[in-house]
Design an enzyme around this catalytic site. Structure first.
Site, short mmCIF file in Angstrom:
data_model
loop_
_atom_site.label_atom_id
_atom_site.label_comp_id
_atom_site.label_asym_id
_atom_site.label_seq_id
_atom_site.Cartn_x
_atom_site.Cartn_y
_atom_site.Cartn_z
N ASP A 21 -3.93 13.12 38.68
CA ASP A 21 -3.42 12.88 37.33
C ASP A 21 -4.34 11.94 36.54
OD1 ASP A 21 -1.36 14.52 37.95
OD2 ASP A 21 0.20 12.99 37.95
N ARG A 103 3.32 -4.29 38.19
CA ARG A 103 2.82 -3.84 36.89
C ARG A 103 2.25 -4.96 36.03
NH1 ARG A 103 2.25 0.21 39.79
NH2 ARG A 103 3.52 2.05 39.43
N ASP A 132 7.66 2.60 34.00
CA ASP A 132 6.34 1.99 34.07
C ASP A 132 5.63 1.97 32.73
OD1 ASP A 132 6.35 1.15 36.67
OD2 ASP A 132 5.38 2.94 37.48
N SER A 186 6.93 12.05 44.69
CA SER A 186 5.85 11.15 44.26
C SER A 186 6.01 9.80 44.95
CB SER A 186 5.86 10.97 42.75
OG SER A 186 7.04 10.31 42.33
#
Length: 411
Positions: A21, A103, A132, A186
């Protein structure tokens, strides 16, 4: 075409994993924006070899000086994970925030690189349905208010996995065989945890297949024997295991190994995303689960009741701030200051037993302990406590209840 057609960045810093990705995003930035791309890959202890990310970026035309791969494991644990664990933070009472807490560090380093290389935009690969995107972008804007943010999943015209794969093939982006079909789920991972979402996990009524689990043995398959360890704390942070001093990342790695071997830290959760939908995830936080139990154990003898209960009241707000992406907000920093103040005398050792998915605190001691064995003993002794004092204490606390009862009896 990108929605931000009025903005044409000259240089973009991309949060780059090296996966399919983000490799597609890298090429898309080059073709759609004509921008020079700088990649940033963070080593947060995800357990993957990061050299292939560099090689793939080079194959996609990046200059070596535009490829950043940073080992942030110690900073991650020291400055993000440990401060969070001082608060015993759990989102919705269960989730140890393993993805959420990573993050802000990625966003911080991305902005630092943007300043270093003179980039006028940053880019992430988060989807338009998840949390996210919020976490990254709140971090960017808190640190660099005028930065331009490119979010491809909200901008590009690809509407299917097949379209993405066709773009990859057209631009000679390597596609591993398992990526040509739909991935079964995922995964996001770092030194604190792994999380698995989507596909085979989307129906919350169906148990997660065993192959989903990345970081732990099944509790049923864990050894049929107890593992006992001692964890030492200073100022609320763990500093040693079984008397051996360790750096933050080394210590968490050791706890992860112990948790893995004993089937500790699995969580199957349906949570409320910040963007408004519910999602089902399977989380594994082996070392963090041990650490949470041990930290509460040392707090139980070193924190005053009022301080402990206030911390527990503040914790859900603190956890929500992290989950929702507000690590750099003034309210999170205010709460952190209060939490850190409470940890000044949270020091000593905790003995825990690990067995088939369970963590049990079996001993705790501290030079700052508030536990007074003479005071609490059932045996009579020369202590500063008169049993007769309890009568007045109880009557004072019962006064309003008695008044209420008399009123209701008259009604």
């Amino acid at each position: 075409m990108p929605r931000s057609s009025d903005f044409k960045p000259s240089k973009v810093v991309l949060a780059y994993s090296g996966g399919l990705d983000t490799s597609i995003i890298l090429k898309w930035l080059q073709t759609e924006y004509g921008a020079e791309v700088v990649t940033f890959t963070a080593d947060l202890g995800q357990g993957e070899e990061l050299a292939p990310a560099r090689e793939k970026a080079l194959k996609l035309g990046l200059k070596p000086e535009n490829i950043f791969i940073d080992d942030l494991r110690e900073e991650f644990v020291r400055d993000y994970v440990f401060p969070m664990f001082r608060a015993n933070a759990l989102y919705e009472g269960q989730y140890l925030l393993g993805t959420s807490i990573a993050r802000p560090l990625i966003a911080k380093r991305q902005i630092e690189i943007a300043r270093q290389v003179g980039a006028d935009a940053v880019c992430h690969g988060a989807t338009g349905k998840g949390n996210d995107q919020v976490r990254f972008e709140l971090g960017y804007y808190a640190l660099e208010p005028d930065i331009h943010v490119i979010a491809p999943w909200r901008e590009w015209d690809f509407r299917s996995r097949e379209a993405l794969l066709a773009f990859a093939e057209a631009h000679q982006i390597p596609i591993s065989k398992d990526k040509r079909g739909e991935a079964p789920f995922s995964v996001d991972a770092n030194l604190l945890h792994s999380s698995s979402e989507g596909k085979v996990l989307e129906d919350p009524a169906v148990a997660a297949p065993e192959f989903v689990h990345q970081r732990t043995l099944s509790p049923q398959d864990a050894p049929d024997r107890v593992t006992e360890i001692t964890i030492e704390f200073q100022h609320g942070d763990p500093v040693a295991i079984d008397g051996e001093a360790m750096s933050p990342a080394t210590l968490l790695t050791k706890l992860n190994r112990l948790g893995h071997d004993n089937g500790i830290g699995r969580l199957d959760l349906v949570e409320n995303r910040f963007v408004g939908m519910k999602s089902r995830g399977v989380y594994e936080t082996p070392g963090g689960t041990i650490l949470l139990a041990a930290h509460r154990g040392i707090e139980s003898i070193t924190l005053d009741r009022g301080a402990m209960h206030l911390k527990d009241e503040l914790m859900p707000k603190y956890a929500s701030l992290i989950y929702n992406g507000f690590w750099f907000s003034p309210e999170r920093e205010m709460l952190q200051a209060a939490i850190d103040k409470s940890q000044e005398k949270v020091a000593g050792t905790v003995r825990v037993r690990l067995y088939k998915g369970n963590v049990t605190v079996v001993g705790r001691e501290s030079p700052h302990s508030l536990y007074d064995q003479e005071l609490v003993t059932f045996e009579e002794g020369a202590v500063a406590y008169d049993h007769r004092d309890a009568e007045g204490f109880i009557k004072l606390n019962a006064l309003r209840l008695r008044v209420l009862a008399k009123r209701d009896r008259r009604a």
